[in-house]
Design an enzyme around this catalytic site. Structure first.
Site, PDB file in Angstrom:
ATOM      1  N   GLU A 114      19.628 -21.942  67.634  1.00 40.32           N
ATOM      2  CA  GLU A 114      18.612 -21.244  66.970  1.00 40.32           C
ATOM      3  C   GLU A 114      19.401 -21.540  64.865  1.00 40.32           C
ATOM      4  O   GLU A 114      18.886 -21.350  64.331  1.00 40.32           O
ATOM      5  CB  GLU A 114      19.412 -19.187  66.094  1.00 40.32           C
ATOM      6  CG  GLU A 114      19.354 -18.105  67.183  1.00 40.32           C
ATOM      7  CD  GLU A 114      18.118 -18.189  67.786  1.00 40.32           C
ATOM      8  OE1 GLU A 114      16.361 -18.423  67.010  1.00 40.32           O
ATOM      9  OE2 GLU A 114      17.842 -17.712  68.704  1.00 40.32           O
ATOM     10  N   HIS A 145      23.652 -13.030  62.774  1.00 51.71           N
ATOM     11  CA  HIS A 145      22.909 -13.124  63.623  1.00 51.71           C
ATOM     12  C   HIS A 145      23.121 -12.406  65.273  1.00 51.71           C
ATOM     13  O   HIS A 145      23.967 -12.606  65.512  1.00 51.71           O
ATOM     14  CB  HIS A 145      21.777 -13.979  64.774  1.00 51.71           C
ATOM     15  CG  HIS A 145      20.820 -13.586  65.781  1.00 51.71           C
ATOM     16  ND1 HIS A 145      20.436 -12.784  65.768  1.00 51.71           N
ATOM     17  CD2 HIS A 145      21.110 -13.844  67.065  1.00 51.71           C
ATOM     18  CE1 HIS A 145      19.783 -12.518  67.149  1.00 51.71           C
ATOM     19  NE2 HIS A 145      19.977 -13.645  68.039  1.00 51.71           N
ATOM     20  N   HIS A 196      23.643  -8.921  68.074  1.00 51.16           N
ATOM     21  CA  HIS A 196      22.287  -8.118  69.408  1.00 51.16           C
ATOM     22  C   HIS A 196      22.812  -6.490  68.849  1.00 51.16           C
ATOM     23  O   HIS A 196      23.511  -6.283  69.967  1.00 51.16           O
ATOM     24  CB  HIS A 196      22.698  -8.827  70.771  1.00 51.16           C
ATOM     25  CG  HIS A 196      21.505 -10.231  70.927  1.00 51.16           C
ATOM     26  ND1 HIS A 196      21.459 -10.728  71.901  1.00 51.16           N
ATOM     27  CD2 HIS A 196      21.312 -11.371  70.125  1.00 51.16           C
ATOM     28  CE1 HIS A 196      21.449 -11.896  71.831  1.00 51.16           C
ATOM     29  NE2 HIS A 196      21.486 -12.298  70.703  1.00 51.16           N
ATOM     30  N   GLU A 205      22.722   6.776  52.393  1.00 54.16           N
ATOM     31  CA  GLU A 205      23.129   5.340  51.764  1.00 54.16           C
ATOM     32  C   GLU A 205      22.419   4.656  51.674  1.00 54.16           C
ATOM     33  O   GLU A 205      22.216   2.981  50.988  1.00 54.16           O
ATOM     34  CB  GLU A 205      24.547   4.545  52.725  1.00 54.16           C
ATOM     35  CG  GLU A 205      25.534   6.077  51.978  1.00 54.16           C
ATOM     36  CD  GLU A 205      26.013   5.841  50.919  1.00 54.16           C
ATOM     37  OE1 GLU A 205      26.167   4.332  49.958  1.00 54.16           O
ATOM     38  OE2 GLU A 205      25.897   6.919  50.070  1.00 54.16           O
ATOM     39  N   HIS A 232      15.503  -8.039  70.370  1.00 59.65           N
ATOM     40  CA  HIS A 232      16.433  -9.312  70.589  1.00 59.65           C
ATOM     41  C   HIS A 232      17.859  -8.814  69.496  1.00 59.65           C
ATOM     42  O   HIS A 232      18.765  -8.298  69.761  1.00 59.65           O
ATOM     43  CB  HIS A 232      15.647 -10.663  69.949  1.00 59.65           C
ATOM     44  CG  HIS A 232      16.369 -11.586  70.034  1.00 59.65           C
ATOM     45  ND1 HIS A 232      16.091 -12.562  69.887  1.00 59.65           N
ATOM     46  CD2 HIS A 232      17.489 -11.471  70.081  1.00 59.65           C
ATOM     47  CE1 HIS A 232      16.820 -13.722  70.127  1.00 59.65           C
ATOM     48  NE2 HIS A 232      18.282 -13.030  69.806  1.00 59.65           N
TER      49      HIS A 232
HETATM   50  P1  13P Z   1      23.346 -19.548  71.268  1.00 62.51           P
HETATM   51  O1  13P Z   1      24.486 -19.250  72.196  1.00 62.51           O
HETATM   52  O2  13P Z   1      22.689 -20.856  70.530  1.00 62.51           O
HETATM   53  O3  13P Z   1      24.078 -19.798  69.559  1.00 62.51           O
HETATM   54  O4  13P Z   1      22.085 -18.968  71.375  1.00 62.51           O
HETATM   55  C1  13P Z   1      22.256 -17.028  71.027  1.00 62.51           C
HETATM   56  C2  13P Z   1      21.520 -16.568  70.589  1.00 62.51           C
HETATM   57  O5  13P Z   1      21.702 -15.195  70.389  1.00 62.51           O
HETATM   58  C3  13P Z   1      20.038 -16.348  70.852  1.00 62.51           C
HETATM   59  O6  13P Z   1      19.044 -15.657  69.887  1.00 62.51           O
HETATM   60 ZN    ZN Z   2      19.636 -13.535  70.148  1.00 62.85          ZN
END
Ligand code: 13P
Ligand code: ZN
Length: 278
Positions: A122, A145, A147, A175, A216
């Protein structure tokens, strides 16, 4: 007689310490299954000068986008495929410090990414995102980023477009409007790691510090890891409240739009217009 400069050990720096702590938190919260998630952080030039010999480039990574706006800047970034729960075992493998080349077409490796590791898949989103956020906020430094589970669950509800998503969060927890008065951005589902999702996310980062990737995960940005993580935590916690409240049989009492506005006014904040319905 010239004396060789002695560089401090970056592996023991606060940058590594904070990133390992963020990886641990994401992992313990169940947001970092397998290699899920990636992080990047700007290392100011003054700090980079303490840790890295600018002439000792270990490897270079060719980019398929030009990021001349960031040329000469240093970034600590996670490796593609790195497992956050294992990052602390060998930080110099799962993390790397890269400098953007003068022409903006290459990343020059100064530290880490041992055993042939390479930057996250990413990385386009990270670098394009940094370019946009730096224009908005000169103190900007971090993109995370992850999940985040409840945020993903909430994103399954197709009725929640960008405005409705923000409205639901603001109404669900007092909040939220204070923590992100600009709301959250949301891009349509797109293939991870592509130019397409990176460009769409960067465009949204013009207006938001938080971006939802439906089905995602979430992106959080800020001037520090704490700030970016704090934004994500607030959305994720509220998404959990949102989902749990859906099962209530009694009439749920969410905040009214007036209560949301009154809360924002208490902190002299003006929530983004066009979200609330009063
Ligand atoms: P990477 O291991 O390449 O960072 O990918 C993980 C991910 O969350 C892709 O969206
Ligand atoms: Zn991801």
């Amino acid at each position: 007689m010239s004396r060789a400069k002695v560089y401090e050990d970056f592996g023991k720096s606060v940058f590594i310490e904070e990133m390992l702590e963020a990886a641990r938190l994401m992992s313990e919260r169940g947001w970092a299954e397998r290699n899920a998630g990636n992080m990047s952080c700007i290392i100011p030039g003054s700090d980079a000068a303490r840790y890295f010999d600018p002439d000792q480039v270990k490897r270079a990574f060719k980019l398929d986008l030009n990021i001349k706006e960031l040329s000469g800047m240093f970034f600590l970034i996670t490796a593609t495929g790195s497992y956050f729960r294992k990052l602390k075992i060998d930080p110099a493998k799962g993390l790397g410090v890269v400098r953007v080349s003068l022409d903006g077409n290459r990343l020059e490796l100064l530290w880490g990414f041992e055993n042939g590791a390479a930057p996250t898949s990413e990385m386009r989103m990270h670098f394009m995102g940094h370019i946009v956020r730096l224009k908005k906020d000169p103190n900007h430094k971090v993109i995370l980023h992850t999940h985040a589970t409840n945020t993903i669950v909430m994103s399954i509800n197709g009725a929640l477009d960008e405005k409705a998503f923000t409205r639901a969060l603001w109404r669900m927890h007092s909040e939220c409007v204070v923590v992100f008065p600009e709301g959250v951005g949301l891009v349509p589902w797109m293939v991870p790691g592509t130019q397409e999702i990176s460009a769409a996310t960067a465009q949204k980062l013009e207006d938001f510090r938080l971006i939802i990737w439906p089905l995602h995960g979430i992106i959080g940005t800020g001037s520090s890891i704490d700030e970016a993580m704090g934004l994500i935590e607030t959305v994720e916690k509220t998404a959990e409240i949102y989902i749990k409240s859906m099962g209530l049989t009694e009439l749920p009492q969410f905040l009214t739009d007036k209560q949301v506005l009154d809360t924002a006014a208490r902190f002299d904040l003006k929530p983004k217009q066009g979200i609330l319905e009063l």
